[in-house]
Motif scaffolding. Structure first.
Motif, PDB file in Angstrom:
ATOM      1  N   ASP A  61      66.484  49.505  26.702  1.00 46.77           N
ATOM      2  CA  ASP A  61      67.832  49.078  27.083  1.00 46.77           C
ATOM      3  C   ASP A  61      68.523  48.342  25.921  1.00 46.77           C
ATOM      4  N   ALA A  62      67.716  47.696  25.085  1.00 44.78           N
ATOM      5  CA  ALA A  62      68.270  46.965  23.934  1.00 44.78           C
ATOM      6  C   ALA A  62      67.522  47.395  22.669  1.00 44.78           C
ATOM      7  N   ILE A  63      68.275  47.897  21.684  1.00 43.87           N
ATOM      8  CA  ILE A  63      67.683  48.432  20.447  1.00 43.87           C
ATOM      9  C   ILE A  63      68.253  47.687  19.241  1.00 43.87           C
ATOM     10  N   ASN A 127      62.169  37.583  22.233  1.00 49.79           N
ATOM     11  CA  ASN A 127      62.030  38.603  23.294  1.00 49.79           C
ATOM     12  C   ASN A 127      63.369  39.205  23.728  1.00 49.79           C
ATOM     13  N   THR A 128      64.169  39.628  22.761  1.00 51.47           N
ATOM     14  CA  THR A 128      65.506  40.167  23.064  1.00 51.47           C
ATOM     15  C   THR A 128      65.524  41.689  23.154  1.00 51.47           C
ATOM     16  N   PHE A 129      64.719  42.380  22.334  1.00 51.82           N
ATOM     17  CA  PHE A 129      64.853  43.837  22.191  1.00 51.82           C
ATOM     18  C   PHE A 129      63.644  44.600  22.733  1.00 51.82           C
ATOM     19  N   ASP A 130      63.945  45.757  23.354  1.00 48.44           N
ATOM     20  CA  ASP A 130      62.886  46.663  23.841  1.00 48.44           C
ATOM     21  C   ASP A 130      62.354  47.533  22.714  1.00 48.44           C
ATOM     22  N   ALA A 131      63.199  47.773  21.709  1.00 50.86           N
ATOM     23  CA  ALA A 131      62.811  48.639  20.587  1.00 50.86           C
ATOM     24  C   ALA A 131      63.445  48.112  19.302  1.00 50.86           C
ATOM     25  N   ILE A 132      62.653  48.100  18.234  1.00 46.90           N
ATOM     26  CA  ILE A 132      63.151  47.690  16.914  1.00 46.90           C
ATOM     27  C   ILE A 132      62.700  48.739  15.897  1.00 46.90           C
ATOM     28  N   THR A 133      63.634  49.134  15.031  1.00 48.34           N
ATOM     29  CA  THR A 133      63.321  50.124  13.995  1.00 48.34           C
ATOM     30  C   THR A 133      63.719  49.589  12.624  1.00 48.34           C
ATOM     31  N   VAL A 134      62.993  50.050  11.607  1.00 51.19           N
ATOM     32  CA  VAL A 134      63.368  49.804  10.208  1.00 51.19           C
ATOM     33  C   VAL A 134      63.110  51.100   9.457  1.00 51.19           C
ATOM     34  N   SER A 135      64.164  51.718   8.922  1.00 56.59           N
ATOM     35  CA  SER A 135      63.917  52.935   8.140  1.00 56.59           C
ATOM     36  C   SER A 135      64.325  52.711   6.690  1.00 56.59           C
ATOM     37  N   PHE A 136      63.370  52.921   5.818  1.00 55.81           N
ATOM     38  CA  PHE A 136      63.546  52.766   4.365  1.00 55.81           C
ATOM     39  C   PHE A 136      64.149  51.417   3.988  1.00 55.81           C
ATOM     40  N   GLY A 137      63.673  50.355   4.664  1.00 56.27           N
ATOM     41  CA  GLY A 137      64.211  49.039   4.346  1.00 56.27           C
ATOM     42  C   GLY A 137      63.141  47.981   4.232  1.00 56.27           C
ATOM     43  N   ILE A 138      61.950  48.284   4.754  1.00 56.76           N
ATOM     44  CA  ILE A 138      60.948  47.223   4.840  1.00 56.76           C
ATOM     45  C   ILE A 138      60.414  46.843   3.455  1.00 56.76           C
ATOM     46  N   ARG A 139      60.471  47.798   2.518  1.00 55.75           N
ATOM     47  CA  ARG A 139      59.981  47.466   1.173  1.00 55.75           C
ATOM     48  C   ARG A 139      60.964  46.598   0.393  1.00 55.75           C
ATOM     49  N   ASN A 140      62.174  46.413   0.944  1.00 58.31           N
ATOM     50  CA  ASN A 140      63.150  45.535   0.292  1.00 58.31           C
ATOM     51  C   ASN A 140      63.081  44.098   0.803  1.00 58.31           C
ATOM     52  N   PHE A 141      62.189  43.833   1.787  1.00 59.85           N
ATOM     53  CA  PHE A 141      62.031  42.463   2.276  1.00 59.85           C
ATOM     54  C   PHE A 141      61.523  41.592   1.124  1.00 59.85           C
ATOM     55  N   GLU A 142      62.040  40.388   1.040  1.00 66.13           N
ATOM     56  CA  GLU A 142      61.553  39.436   0.033  1.00 66.13           C
ATOM     57  C   GLU A 142      60.138  38.995   0.374  1.00 66.13           C
ATOM     58  N   ASN A 143      59.946  38.655   1.663  1.00 66.66           N
ATOM     59  CA  ASN A 143      58.644  38.218   2.144  1.00 66.66           C
ATOM     60  C   ASN A 143      58.291  39.093   3.350  1.00 66.66           C
ATOM     61  N   LEU A 144      57.437  40.067   3.120  1.00 65.13           N
ATOM     62  CA  LEU A 144      57.124  41.075   4.141  1.00 65.13           C
ATOM     63  C   LEU A 144      56.591  40.449   5.423  1.00 65.13           C
ATOM     64  N   GLU A 145      55.625  39.550   5.295  1.00 63.61           N
ATOM     65  CA  GLU A 145      54.991  38.985   6.495  1.00 63.61           C
ATOM     66  C   GLU A 145      55.959  38.110   7.286  1.00 63.61           C
ATOM     67  N   LYS A 146      56.849  37.423   6.583  1.00 64.12           N
ATOM     68  CA  LYS A 146      57.860  36.607   7.272  1.00 64.12           C
ATOM     69  C   LYS A 146      58.809  37.516   8.061  1.00 64.12           C
ATOM     70  N   GLY A 147      59.229  38.615   7.434  1.00 71.31           N
ATOM     71  CA  GLY A 147      60.100  39.583   8.102  1.00 71.31           C
ATOM     72  C   GLY A 147      59.436  40.183   9.332  1.00 71.31           C
ATOM     73  N   LYS A 156      60.458  42.328  22.680  1.00 69.62           N
ATOM     74  CA  LYS A 156      59.913  41.991  23.998  1.00 69.62           C
ATOM     75  C   LYS A 156      58.448  42.397  24.080  1.00 69.62           C
ATOM     76  N   LYS A 157      57.709  41.736  24.951  1.00 71.48           N
ATOM     77  CA  LYS A 157      56.306  42.109  25.196  1.00 71.48           C
ATOM     78  C   LYS A 157      56.288  43.552  25.692  1.00 71.48           C
ATOM     79  N   GLY A 158      55.447  44.373  25.076  1.00 74.86           N
ATOM     80  CA  GLY A 158      55.380  45.785  25.457  1.00 74.86           C
ATOM     81  C   GLY A 158      56.432  46.643  24.772  1.00 74.86           C
ATOM     82  N   GLY A 159      57.317  46.013  23.982  1.00 75.01           N
ATOM     83  CA  GLY A 159      58.360  46.759  23.268  1.00 75.01           C
ATOM     84  C   GLY A 159      57.782  47.554  22.101  1.00 75.01           C
ATOM     85  N   ILE A 160      58.543  48.544  21.638  1.00 72.31           N
ATOM     86  CA  ILE A 160      58.075  49.404  20.555  1.00 72.31           C
ATOM     87  C   ILE A 160      58.715  49.003  19.220  1.00 72.31           C
ATOM     88  N   PHE A 161      57.913  49.017  18.166  1.00 70.84           N
ATOM     89  CA  PHE A 161      58.398  48.761  16.810  1.00 70.84           C
ATOM     90  C   PHE A 161      58.033  49.974  15.959  1.00 70.84           C
TER      91      PHE A 161
END
Length: 245
Positions: A61-63, A127-147, A156-161
């Motif tokens: 419901d929330a992406i 716990n706001t989103f049911d689904a979160i996506t990152v396409s071709f952007g995660i390698r640009n994070f300054e601090n991967l683990e923080k991101g 949300k619990k049970g949500g898809i990443f």
């Protein structure tokens, strides 16, 4: 993780990686979609369709699409999903202005919103989103683990990443072909067609040192994600990672 940290767009710049990446994407925003199609030989469209299908199967419901860039994925979600809330977030105002133009004056304008924001300090409640996506952007994070921790927090619990990211093929002859393509041909295309001569050199360099496959799976698990899986695409030149909370 240290090798990944060293790769920044502008060597010798006093700015941190985040500031450099923002500046780089602001500069290349107008040409990014076209060059992406050329550089990936059109494969990026096929990969994104797979990501969309995986997400829609969970009926979210929330992406949230992080590092949305010119909004390709967020716009597709607006066209194909029943979600009542779709947000594309990016660090670059230049990229977001291209994204907003894609939906301006169309019914999609009311379905998807574009927000300037930092993936390592997400402006959303837990716990706001049911689904979160990152396409071709995660390698640009300054601090991967923080991101990744921030993504886990707002999912949300049970949500898809789902992550779609470049990776390096391991098998002959794809490994050798990939090396020639990313180190020679891709920066050449960027130099010829791009306003920013170093941008495509950075994009290929950052891809070559970014952790992929089981290494990234383990970083996701360490951050707290569960049911982590990865699916290499097109001989391993890209990988889709799926996880949940």
């Amino acid at each position: 993780m240290t090798s990944e940290k060293k790769v920044t767009p502008y060597k010798g710049s006093a700015e941190n990686k985040k500031q450099q990446v923002e500046k780089m994407f602001d500069t290349i925003s107008g040409e990014y979609d076209g060059l992406n199609r050329v550089i990936s030989l059109g494969s990026d469209i096929k990969w994104r369709k797979k990501v969309i299908k995986m997400v829609l199967n969970t009926k979210p419901d929330a992406i949230l699409d992080i590092a949305t860039g010119t909004g390709d994925l967020a716009v597709q979600f607006a066209k194909t999903s029943e979600a009542s809330k779709i947000i594309g977030l990016d660090l670059s105002e230049g990229m977001l202005s291209v994204a907003r133009k894609k939906v301006e004056g169309t019914p999609l304008e009311n379905k998807v919103g574009f927000v300037k924001g930092d993936s390592e300090a997400l402006p959303f409640d837990d716990n706001t989103f049911d689904a979160i996506t990152v396409s071709f952007g995660i390698r640009n994070f300054e601090n991967l683990e923080k991101g990744l921790s921030e993504i886990l927090r707002v999912l949300k619990k049970g949500g898809i990443f789902v992550i779609l990211e470049t990776s390096v093929p391991k098998k002959f002859p794809f490994k050798q072909g990939y090396s020639i393509y990313t180190k020679g041909i891709m920066p050449f295309i960027g130099r010829v067609f791009s306003k920013d001569k170093v941008a495509y050199k950075y994009l290929s360099e950052s891809a070559s040192v970014f952790p992929h496959g089981e290494i990234l799976n383990n970083i996701l698990r360490k951050t707290g994600f569960i049911e982590v899986k990865n699916k290499p695409q097109t001989f391993g030149v890209a990988t889709i990672y799926i996880a949940t909370k």
